[in-house]
Design a protein around this motif. Structure first.
Motif, mmCIF file in Angstrom:
data_model
loop_
_atom_site.group_PDB
_atom_site.id
_atom_site.type_symbol
_atom_site.label_atom_id
_atom_site.label_comp_id
_atom_site.label_asym_id
_atom_site.label_seq_id
_atom_site.Cartn_x
_atom_site.Cartn_y
_atom_site.Cartn_z
ATOM 1 N N GLU A 196 0.925 -1.210 -0.019
ATOM 2 C CA GLU A 196 -0.036 -0.124 0.139
ATOM 3 C C GLU A 196 0.926 1.368 0.105
ATOM 4 O OE1 GLU A 196 -2.903 -0.147 2.943
ATOM 5 O OE2 GLU A 196 -4.382 1.065 1.724
ATOM 6 N N GLN A 197 2.048 1.328 0.652
ATOM 7 C CA GLN A 197 2.934 2.438 0.709
ATOM 8 C C GLN A 197 3.763 2.670 -0.322
ATOM 9 O OE1 GLN A 197 5.032 1.563 4.419
ATOM 10 N NE2 GLN A 197 3.638 2.678 5.898
ATOM 11 N N LEU A 198 3.936 1.669 -1.260
ATOM 12 C CA LEU A 198 4.905 1.551 -2.168
ATOM 13 C C LEU A 198 4.306 1.579 -3.577
ATOM 14 C CD1 LEU A 198 7.908 -0.742 -1.207
ATOM 15 C CD2 LEU A 198 8.284 1.601 -2.143
ATOM 16 N N CYS A 199 3.207 0.797 -3.933
ATOM 17 C CA CYS A 199 3.017 0.479 -4.976
ATOM 18 C C CYS A 199 2.144 1.477 -5.714
ATOM 19 C CB CYS A 199 2.390 -1.139 -5.135
ATOM 20 S SG CYS A 199 3.606 -2.052 -4.519
ATOM 21 N N SER A 200 1.951 1.436 -7.227
ATOM 22 C CA SER A 200 1.120 2.265 -8.078
ATOM 23 C C SER A 200 0.272 1.164 -8.511
ATOM 24 C CB SER A 200 1.874 2.926 -9.184
ATOM 25 O OG SER A 200 2.684 2.037 -9.963
ATOM 26 N N GLU B 184 -5.378 -3.905 -10.931
ATOM 27 C CA GLU B 184 -5.904 -2.465 -11.099
ATOM 28 C C GLU B 184 -4.899 -1.691 -10.289
ATOM 29 O OE1 GLU B 184 -7.633 -0.234 -12.427
ATOM 30 O OE2 GLU B 184 -9.254 -1.628 -12.508
ATOM 31 N N GLN B 185 -4.925 -0.269 -10.859
ATOM 32 C CA GLN B 185 -4.280 0.801 -10.135
ATOM 33 C C GLN B 185 -4.847 0.818 -8.565
ATOM 34 O OE1 GLN B 185 -2.143 1.521 -13.165
ATOM 35 N NE2 GLN B 185 -2.181 3.163 -11.683
ATOM 36 N N LEU B 186 -3.814 0.993 -7.807
ATOM 37 C CA LEU B 186 -4.186 1.232 -6.264
ATOM 38 C C LEU B 186 -5.144 2.497 -6.100
ATOM 39 C CD1 LEU B 186 -3.442 0.092 -3.697
ATOM 40 C CD2 LEU B 186 -1.745 1.728 -3.441
ATOM 41 N N ALA B 187 -4.941 3.409 -6.755
ATOM 42 C CA ALA B 187 -5.704 4.430 -6.680
ATOM 43 C C ALA B 187 -7.088 4.308 -6.985
ATOM 44 C CB ALA B 187 -5.153 5.651 -7.433
ATOM 45 N N THR B 188 -7.230 3.265 -7.969
ATOM 46 C CA THR B 188 -8.781 3.228 -8.342
ATOM 47 C C THR B 188 -9.402 2.160 -7.222
ATOM 48 O OG1 THR B 188 -7.930 3.009 -10.588
ATOM 49 C CG2 THR B 188 -10.019 2.416 -10.279
ATOM 50 N N THR C 286 -8.702 2.109 -4.239
ATOM 51 C CA THR C 286 -9.019 2.418 -2.935
ATOM 52 C C THR C 286 -9.416 3.983 -3.053
ATOM 53 O OG1 THR C 286 -6.643 3.575 -2.752
ATOM 54 C CG2 THR C 286 -7.004 1.521 -1.722
ATOM 55 N N ALA C 287 -10.249 4.026 -4.197
ATOM 56 C CA ALA C 287 -10.867 5.295 -4.492
ATOM 57 C C ALA C 287 -12.139 5.814 -3.433
ATOM 58 C CB ALA C 287 -11.483 5.350 -5.945
ATOM 59 N N PRO C 288 -12.344 6.997 -2.997
ATOM 60 C CA PRO C 288 -13.631 7.198 -2.174
ATOM 61 C C PRO C 288 -14.727 6.493 -2.811
ATOM 62 C CG PRO C 288 -12.311 9.181 -2.699
ATOM 63 C CD PRO C 288 -11.666 8.093 -3.740
ATOM 64 N N THR C 289 -15.470 6.170 -1.835
ATOM 65 C CA THR C 289 -16.759 5.391 -1.962
ATOM 66 C C THR C 289 -17.848 6.349 -2.365
ATOM 67 O OG1 THR C 289 -17.169 4.985 0.362
ATOM 68 C CG2 THR C 289 -15.973 3.184 -0.854
ATOM 69 N N GLY C 290 -17.629 7.386 -2.031
ATOM 70 C CA GLY C 290 -19.084 8.415 -2.116
ATOM 71 C C GLY C 290 -19.559 8.663 -0.680
ATOM 72 N N ALA C 291 -18.879 8.073 0.381
ATOM 73 C CA ALA C 291 -19.397 8.186 1.684
ATOM 74 C C ALA C 291 -18.508 8.976 2.669
ATOM 75 C CB ALA C 291 -19.948 7.013 2.207
ATOM 76 N N THR C 292 -19.147 9.361 3.672
ATOM 77 C CA THR C 292 -18.180 10.350 4.646
ATOM 78 C C THR C 292 -18.363 9.359 5.843
ATOM 79 O OG1 THR C 292 -18.578 12.312 3.505
ATOM 80 C CG2 THR C 292 -17.900 12.367 5.820
ATOM 81 N N VAL C 293 -17.359 9.360 6.712
ATOM 82 C CA VAL C 293 -17.349 8.616 7.922
ATOM 83 C C VAL C 293 -17.110 9.841 8.974
ATOM 84 C CG1 VAL C 293 -16.284 7.098 9.542
ATOM 85 C CG2 VAL C 293 -16.105 6.709 6.934
ATOM 86 N N VAL C 294 -18.312 9.726 9.842
ATOM 87 C CA VAL C 294 -18.378 10.867 10.968
ATOM 88 C C VAL C 294 -18.231 10.079 12.284
ATOM 89 C CG1 VAL C 294 -19.764 12.231 12.284
ATOM 90 C CG2 VAL C 294 -20.017 12.024 9.693
ATOM 91 N N THR D 298 -9.908 0.226 2.636
ATOM 92 C CA THR D 298 -8.290 0.086 2.572
ATOM 93 C C THR D 298 -8.115 -1.200 1.752
ATOM 94 O OG1 THR D 298 -8.612 -1.600 4.562
ATOM 95 C CG2 THR D 298 -8.425 0.589 5.046
ATOM 96 N N LEU D 299 -6.834 -1.304 1.481
ATOM 97 C CA LEU D 299 -6.219 -2.354 0.505
ATOM 98 C C LEU D 299 -6.711 -3.669 1.092
ATOM 99 C CD1 LEU D 299 -4.793 -3.088 -2.158
ATOM 100 C CD2 LEU D 299 -2.623 -3.052 -0.789
ATOM 101 N N GLU D 300 -6.450 -3.732 2.335
ATOM 102 C CA GLU D 300 -6.954 -4.980 3.066
ATOM 103 C C GLU D 300 -8.330 -5.529 2.725
ATOM 104 O OE1 GLU D 300 -6.134 -5.013 7.178
ATOM 105 O OE2 GLU D 300 -6.909 -7.065 7.567
ATOM 106 N N GLU D 301 -9.335 -4.454 2.894
ATOM 107 C CA GLU D 301 -10.761 -4.851 2.779
ATOM 108 C C GLU D 301 -10.703 -5.304 0.964
ATOM 109 O OE1 GLU D 301 -12.541 -1.586 5.918
ATOM 110 O OE2 GLU D 301 -12.248 -0.948 3.807
ATOM 111 N N VAL D 302 -10.211 -4.504 0.275
ATOM 112 C CA VAL D 302 -10.219 -4.981 -1.114
ATOM 113 C C VAL D 302 -9.758 -6.456 -1.300
ATOM 114 C CG1 VAL D 302 -9.450 -4.513 -3.605
ATOM 115 C CG2 VAL D 302 -9.855 -2.477 -1.967
ATOM 116 N N VAL D 303 -8.782 -6.662 -0.738
ATOM 117 C CA VAL D 303 -8.031 -7.819 -1.098
ATOM 118 C C VAL D 303 -8.857 -9.149 -0.533
ATOM 119 C CG1 VAL D 303 -5.913 -9.376 -0.362
ATOM 120 C CG2 VAL D 303 -5.618 -7.035 -1.381
ATOM 121 N N LEU D 304 -9.252 -8.766 0.825
ATOM 122 C CA LEU D 304 -10.204 -9.769 1.470
ATOM 123 C C LEU D 304 -11.285 -10.098 0.543
ATOM 124 C CD1 LEU D 304 -9.439 -9.064 5.327
ATOM 125 C CD2 LEU D 304 -8.466 -10.915 3.788
ATOM 126 N N ALA D 305 -12.001 -9.026 0.047
ATOM 127 C CA ALA D 305 -13.250 -9.109 -0.613
ATOM 128 C C ALA D 305 -12.910 -10.011 -2.036
ATOM 129 C CB ALA D 305 -13.772 -7.807 -0.815
#
Lengths: 269, 305
Positions: B200-204, B218-222, B224-232, B286-293
């Motif tokens: 997560e720290q190194l890769c594009s 996929e591109q890392l930025a894609t 971990t792109a924002p999901t359109g929600a805000t965490v409060v 997070t990348l972890e969530e993406v990978v686990l999914a």
């Protein structure tokens, strides 16, 4: 690549330790002979040993005859068995091949390094034997004696000694080829060495068995001691040429098998 | 963008087991490519196939535009590799190990060898190591020496398998800086790892391997792109639900997820309603969530049937 392999082999402390141990036995035998003056009777014990008390110039050959049946093949099997399997077990094989060293090139370089080891070892054994023979025994360089009892000129004796050394080196190539082949099969250098030694022990055992006489001419150790024939007058070529041809066949077949296996193998070490 | 590593339908079978099962890698020039996967998912087998150590059962590999393993002699000198931990001759010094490795293959100039060795040793932080034999090195030093070996010919592509293995936190951060430096000067990096944080720290770009299949690339930025929600974050989650009726998608203790991709707007509404807000952020997976999914259970679990 060849230079690299030679550097690796001869910069390794173990290589020199092996050669030193190999020379210990002829040194011990020479010292015992001098102290006791009890030479084996002609026809008993290693070839040439009975004659060295009379002529120390034969001691290089006696030394070779002492190490030839067991010590020299063990040393060659250790070095050749280590060649590929040793790199595999150390993990350096993957880096060499990814460098890329080229599998065929690596195999050839390893073979040449083993060959160099055989030659250096045989020459050192002969050299140490020469030093022992001329310092501890009465050397009579002027009148060398052939096994057949006729006398040889010093030049003749020297030439025959060199040929005998060459023949011993060729005999050891067969051992090296077995060990190198096994070395491509396994990642354990010890396994490859023991495999080659098992072949030699089996061959020596079968050689003494009458029931095995039909296959005796094809046993890898069959003609090893024929280097004695260089010192008959005239030189008795029959077994020598057969020995060289037999080793040639073994070396050719085993190297082809080693190459075929190694170049198509998955390197997972 | 040209392909630096491209595989098509790459398969490696051991008997009935498919270690690698038809993967199509696509690593482009300038990528820092994170190759993720659990232990036993086929990462190492794939790396070994790329370098010509393991021969594929079927499929094609193009490395720097040439077909592997046939073009190995031409292409591999331009690739630096660290494969499953470093390996050296223990009785020789680090410098001698590098010199032997350099002399073992094509594409390396003898005249520049000494200078290149000095440079890479300096680069990996072993400049003052002297003539000590490698068997006296610590695990971290061996890892650095392995990395030095990979950098020796200024490769266009670095293939690194778990490069921070055995390093302490400072060492890991140094190696990360070094890799980013190399990347800035044009080196493509293929980093195989099971450490999500490292990737997560190194890769594009990221590829995820699961049981021999590439389940994600996929591109890392894609990813971990924002999901359109805000965490409060708020001590009074129930009042958030009342104030932003219908926009709350989930609540978990003091953490409330609100639909809306502008935290400022959400904040204004909450503050306007007099609700205390202790934390506010765009929701990103997070990348972890993406990978686990994307992957199933761990492959070194052996389930009973």
């Amino acid at each position: 690549m060849i230079a690299v392999e030679l550097r690796k082999l001869f910069r390794r402390p173990r290589t020199w330790a092996t050669i030193a141990v190999l020379n210990a036995l002829p040194v011990l035998v020479a010292v015992l002979l001098v102290l006791t003056d009890l030479a084996p009777r002609p026809g008993e014990g290693p070839p040439f040993l009975s004659a060295v008390l009379r002529n120390g110039a034969l001691y290089p050959l006696a030394a070779l005859a002492i190490v030839l049946p067991l010590f020299l093949p063990i040393a060659v099997a250790v070095v050749a068995g280590d060649s590929i399997a040793g790199e595999a077990s150390a993990g350096t094989l993957r880096y060499l091949l990814a460098r890329p060293a080229g599998r065929t090139r690596l195999l050839v370089a390893k073979l040449i390094a083993v060959l160099a080891f055989v030659l250096v070892t045989v020459l050192i054994v002969a050299g140490v034997g020469y030093v022992l023979g001329t310092t501890l025994f009465d050397a009579q360089p002027v009148t060398g004696t052939s096994v057949s009892g006729t006398s040889l000129t010093p030049a003749d004796l020297g030439g025959r000694t060199l040929m005998a050394i060459g023949y011993v080196a060729v005999s050891m190539l067969g051992v090296a080829a077995f060990a190198l082949f096994f070395s491509t099969l396994t990642d354990s250098p010890l396994g490859a060495t023991m495999g080659a030694l098992a072949v030699l022990v089996a061959s020596s055992l079968l050689f003494t068995l009458d029931a095995a006489s039909p296959i005796a001419p094809y046993l890898p150790t069959r003609y090893w001691l024929s280097f004695v024939d260089f010192f008959r007058d005239p030189i008795h070529w029959r077994d020598i040429t057969r020995g060289i041809a037999l080793q040639g066949v073994y070396v050719g077949v085993l190297l082809a098998a080693a190459w075929a296996n190694f170049t198509t193998k998955d390197i997972t070490s | 963008m040209s392909g630096v590593i491209a595989t098509r339908g790459l398969v490696k079978r051991y008997g009935r087991l498919s270690a690698v099962d038809g993967i199509d890698l696509d690593v482009r020039a300038g990528d820092v490519y994170g190759f993720l996967g659990a232990n036993g998912s086929g990462k190492t087998t794939t790396v070994r196939m790329l370098l010509g150590l393991v021969l594929p059962t079927s499929g094609e590999i193009d490395l720097l535009g040439a077909r592997m393993p046939r073009a190995g002699r031409r292409v591999l000198p331009r690739v630096g590799a660290l494969i499953e931990g470093p390996a050296h001759y223990g009785h020789l010094s680090g410098r001698e190990n590098l010199a032997l490795l350099d002399a073992s293959g094509p594409g390396a100039r003898r005249r520049t060898r000494r200078r290149r060795i000095d440079e890479v040793l300096e680069q990996v932080g072993l400049g003052g190591v002297g003539r000590r034999p490698v068997k006296a090195y610590s695990l971290g030093m061996r890892q650095r020496l392995g990395l030095a070996g990979a950098l020796l010919r200024r490769p266009e592509l670095l293939v690194l398998d778990e490069p921070t293995n055995g390093l302490d936190p400072q060492g890991i951060s140094e190696v990360r800086e070094l890799l980013l430096d190399l990347h800035r000067t044009g080196t493509t990096v293929f980093l195989s790892s099971h450490l999500l944080a490292e990737v997560e720290q190194l890769c594009s770009r990221v590829g995820v391997l699961d049981r021999g299949r590439l389940v994600l690339q996929e591109q890392l930025a894609t990813l971990t792109a924002p999901t359109g929600a805000t965490v409060v974050h708020t001590p009074t989650p129930d009042r958030v639900r009342a104030a932003l009726d219908g926009r709350v998608t989930s609540m978990d203790g003091e953490r409330v997820v609100v639909r809306g991709e502008d935290p400022a707007e959400v904040n204004a509404l909450l503050v306007g309603a007099g609700i205390p807000v202790t934390g506010l952020a765009l929701q990103r997976p997070t990348l972890e969530e993406v990978v686990l999914a994307a992957t199933g259970t761990s492959t070194d679990r052996v389930e009973s049937r």
